[in-house]
Design a protein around this motif. Structure first.
Motif, PDB file in Angstrom:
ATOM      1  N   GLN A 178      35.248 -33.750   2.734  1.00  0.00           N
ATOM      2  CA  GLN A 178      36.255 -34.609   2.121  1.00  0.00           C
ATOM      3  C   GLN A 178      37.609 -34.016   2.441  1.00  0.00           C
ATOM      4  O   GLN A 178      37.697 -32.888   2.938  1.00  0.00           O
ATOM      5  N   LEU A 179      38.655 -34.789   2.172  1.00  0.00           N
ATOM      6  CA  LEU A 179      39.988 -34.250   2.418  1.00  0.00           C
ATOM      7  C   LEU A 179      40.213 -33.100   1.447  1.00  0.00           C
ATOM      8  O   LEU A 179      39.787 -33.164   0.298  1.00  0.00           O
ATOM      9  N   TYR A 180      40.858 -32.043   1.919  1.00  0.00           N
ATOM     10  CA  TYR A 180      41.042 -30.862   1.080  1.00  0.00           C
ATOM     11  C   TYR A 180      42.067 -31.123  -0.022  1.00  0.00           C
ATOM     12  O   TYR A 180      43.100 -31.744   0.208  1.00  0.00           O
ATOM     13  N   SER A 181      41.753 -30.685  -1.236  1.00  0.00           N
ATOM     14  CA  SER A 181      42.728 -30.724  -2.334  1.00  0.00           C
ATOM     15  C   SER A 181      42.434 -29.529  -3.236  1.00  0.00           C
ATOM     16  O   SER A 181      41.436 -28.836  -3.053  1.00  0.00           O
ATOM     17  N   GLU A 182      43.287 -29.295  -4.226  1.00  0.00           N
ATOM     18  CA  GLU A 182      43.125 -28.130  -5.118  1.00  0.00           C
ATOM     19  C   GLU A 182      41.789 -28.170  -5.856  1.00  0.00           C
ATOM     20  O   GLU A 182      41.077 -27.188  -5.934  1.00  0.00           O
ATOM     21  N   ASN A 183      41.491 -29.344  -6.438  1.00  0.00           N
ATOM     22  CA  ASN A 183      40.263 -29.454  -7.237  1.00  0.00           C
ATOM     23  C   ASN A 183      39.256 -30.375  -6.569  1.00  0.00           C
ATOM     24  O   ASN A 183      39.194 -31.555  -6.869  1.00  0.00           O
ATOM     25  N   VAL A 184      38.513 -29.801  -5.677  1.00  0.00           N
ATOM     26  CA  VAL A 184      37.541 -30.607  -4.949  1.00  0.00           C
ATOM     27  C   VAL A 184      36.299 -30.824  -5.817  1.00  0.00           C
ATOM     28  O   VAL A 184      35.754 -29.870  -6.364  1.00  0.00           O
ATOM     29  N   SER A 221      37.742 -24.418   3.101  1.00  0.00           N
ATOM     30  CA  SER A 221      38.659 -25.359   3.744  1.00  0.00           C
ATOM     31  C   SER A 221      38.574 -25.185   5.256  1.00  0.00           C
ATOM     32  O   SER A 221      38.290 -24.091   5.762  1.00  0.00           O
ATOM     33  N   ASN A 224      42.636 -29.767   7.349  1.00  0.00           N
ATOM     34  CA  ASN A 224      42.922 -30.699   6.256  1.00  0.00           C
ATOM     35  C   ASN A 224      41.658 -31.101   5.488  1.00  0.00           C
ATOM     36  O   ASN A 224      41.687 -31.965   4.626  1.00  0.00           O
ATOM     37  N   ASN A 330      39.283 -38.624  10.052  1.00  0.00           N
ATOM     38  CA  ASN A 330      39.890 -37.433   9.428  1.00  0.00           C
ATOM     39  C   ASN A 330      39.591 -36.179  10.237  1.00  0.00           C
ATOM     40  O   ASN A 330      40.459 -35.321  10.418  1.00  0.00           O
TER      41      ASN A 330
END
Ligand SMILES: C=C(O[C@H]1C=CC=C(C(=O)O)[C@@H]1O)C(=O)O
Length: 342
Positions: A178-184, A221, A224, A330
Motif C-alpha cells: 500500500q502507499l506508505y503512511s505513518e499509520n499503516v 517502507s 513511496n 504505484n
C-alpha cells in the motif's frame, strides 16, 4: 565523483560492468569485466545476473576482473522528468488479473504474481538517473548493470533473495503493498497474502535446515510504498547447501506465486511478454565465502531508445483487478520518480 565519471567512460567504451550499493550502506562497488564475452554462470565466484525463467544466466567473475570500492559522497538530486507511457494497458492488465483470480477460485493454485512492462519512448541520462536512484532509495539494493550483448538494467529492490555467511542464511517473506503512511493498517487480503509466502518458504526448507527462526511480519517502507516482511533464518546442512537453497527460493512467491510450478506455468502462458531479468535475481555469489543476492524488482531496462519499467503484483482469490492495476502504477513510480531526461 570518480565512480560516476568511470561509469560514463565504461558506457562509452561498451564494457560490461556492474555498479551496486547495498541496503543502508554508503559504499559503491564496481566490478568491470575485462572482455566483452558473455560469461555463463557455472558456480564461479562473482556478481550474478539471472533471468526470471529463460535467458542467459550471467556472471561477472571476481577473478581476473577489476573490483573497486569507495565511499559515496552527498549526491545532489538531479531534476527529473515525468514521462508518460503512450499505450494504455489498463484493460488488458485487468483482464489478465481477472483470469488469475478465476483460476485461483477454481482451486488451480493459491497465488500468482502478474506483471507488465511499461514502455516509455524516451531517452534518459543513465548516470544522472542512477545517481538519483542511489540517493532516493537508501534502504534498497541499488544497481546498474551493463553488458553490450545483453543490455542495460538498473533498479532499487526491497527484496533480499538470500544472504549466506558460512552455513548461516537469512531470507525474507515479502508481500502486501500500500502507499506508505505513518499509520499503516493492513487488510486481511494482504495479511493472508504475506502469510502464504512465509508458510511456503518454511515448508520448502524446514526439513532440510537447522535452527529455523521466523519473525512476525513487520511493516517496511520501500520508496513511496509499504510492504509486509518476515525475516527467516537458519543453518544450512551438509545435504542442503547454498545452491539448493537458492533453487528452493527462486522464483520467490513474491514474484511468481504458489505453488511455484503451477504459477510459473500460468505466467508463461498468460502474461504475453518476456520478463527477461525482471523478477530474476542478482548480486554477489561466493565473495569471500559470502553470498548476498536480491530479487530484481523495481527495475528498468534501457533498450534502444526506450525505457521499459517492469511491475507486478500478487493476486489471490480476493484480488480486485482495478486495485491491482493501480498497485502496479504505484510501483512504477519508484522508477518514474527518478528519471532524468537526456
Ligand atoms: C512483484 C513486485 O512486487 C512484489 C514485492 C512486494 C510486494 C508485492 C505485492 O504486494 O504484490 C509483490 O509481490 C514488483 O514490484 O514488481
Amino acid at each position: 565523483m570518480q565512480v560516476f565519471e568511470e561509469i560514463q567512460a565504461l558506457l562509452l567504451q561498451h564494457k560490461p560492468f556492474v555498479c551496486y550499493v547495498k541496503p543502508n550502506e554508503a559504499v559503491w562497488n564496481l566490478l568491470v569485466q575485462q572482455t566483452d564475452e558473455i560469461i555463463e554462470f557455472s558456480n564461479q565466484a562473482g556478481f550474478v545476473f539471472m533471468p526470471f525463467h529463460e535467458g542467459k544466466q550471467l556472471v561477472i567473475p571476481f577473478e581476473g576482473n577489476n573490483f573497486s570500492q569507495g565511499n559515496l559522497e552527498n549526491l545532489e538530486k538531479k531534476p527529473t522528468e515525468s514521462f508518460t507511457s503512450e499505450s494504455n494497458q489498463k484493460e488488458a492488465f485487468e483482464n489478465l488479473v481477472s483470469k488469475g483470480v478465476s483460476t485461483i477460485q477454481q482451486g488451480k493454485f493459491d497465488k500468482v504474481v502478474l506483471s507488465r512492462k511499461i514502455v516509455l519512448k524516451e531517452q534518459i541520462a543513465i548516470v544522472e538517473t542512477f545517481q538519483n536512484l542511489i540517493s532516493t532509495y537508501p534502504t534498497a539494493f541499488r544497481y546498474l548493470f551493463f553488458h553490450p550483448k545483453i543490455g542495460l538494467w538498473m533498479g532499487a529492490t526491497p527484496e533480499q533473495l538470500v544472504k549466506i555467511n558460512q552455513n548461516q542464511f537469512e531470507t525474507v517473506a515479502l508481500a502486501g503493498t500500500q502507499l506508505y503512511s505513518e499509520n499503516v493498517i493492513w487488510a486481511t487480503k494482504e495479511i493472508e497474502e504475506q502469510q502464504f509466502v512465509t508458510d511456503y518458504i518454511v515448508t520448502k526448507v524446514k526439513d532440510k535446515v537447522n535452527n529455523l527462526i521466523v519473525s512476525d511480519a513487520k511493516t517496511v517502507s520501500a520508496g513511496n510504498l509499504a510492504h509486509l516482511k518476515s525475516f527467516i533464518s537458519g543453518e544450512l546442512t551438509a545435504d542442503f547447501q547454498a545452491n539448493d537453497l537458492i533453487k528452493a527460493l527462486h522464483p520467490t512467491p513474491a514474484v511468481c506465486g504458489l505453488p511455484k510450478e503451477k504459477a510459473i506455468d500460468f505466467i508463461l502462458k498468460n502474461e504475453g511478454y518476456n520478463r527477461k531479468y525482471y523478477a530474476g535475481f542478482l548480486g554477489e555469489y561466493n565473495k569471500d565465502n559470502q553470498t548476498d543476492l536480491f530479487v530484481n524488482l523495481r527495475c528498468l531496462e534501457v533498450e534502444n531508445d526506450v525505457v521499459n519499467i517492469y511491475v507486478g503484483c500478487g493476486i489471490t482469490k480476493d484480488s480486485n483487478s482495478e486495485k491491482e492495476f493501480f498497485e502496479t502504477e504505484n510501483k512504477s513510480m519508484t522508477m518514474r520518480n527518478i528519471l532524468v531526461s537526456k
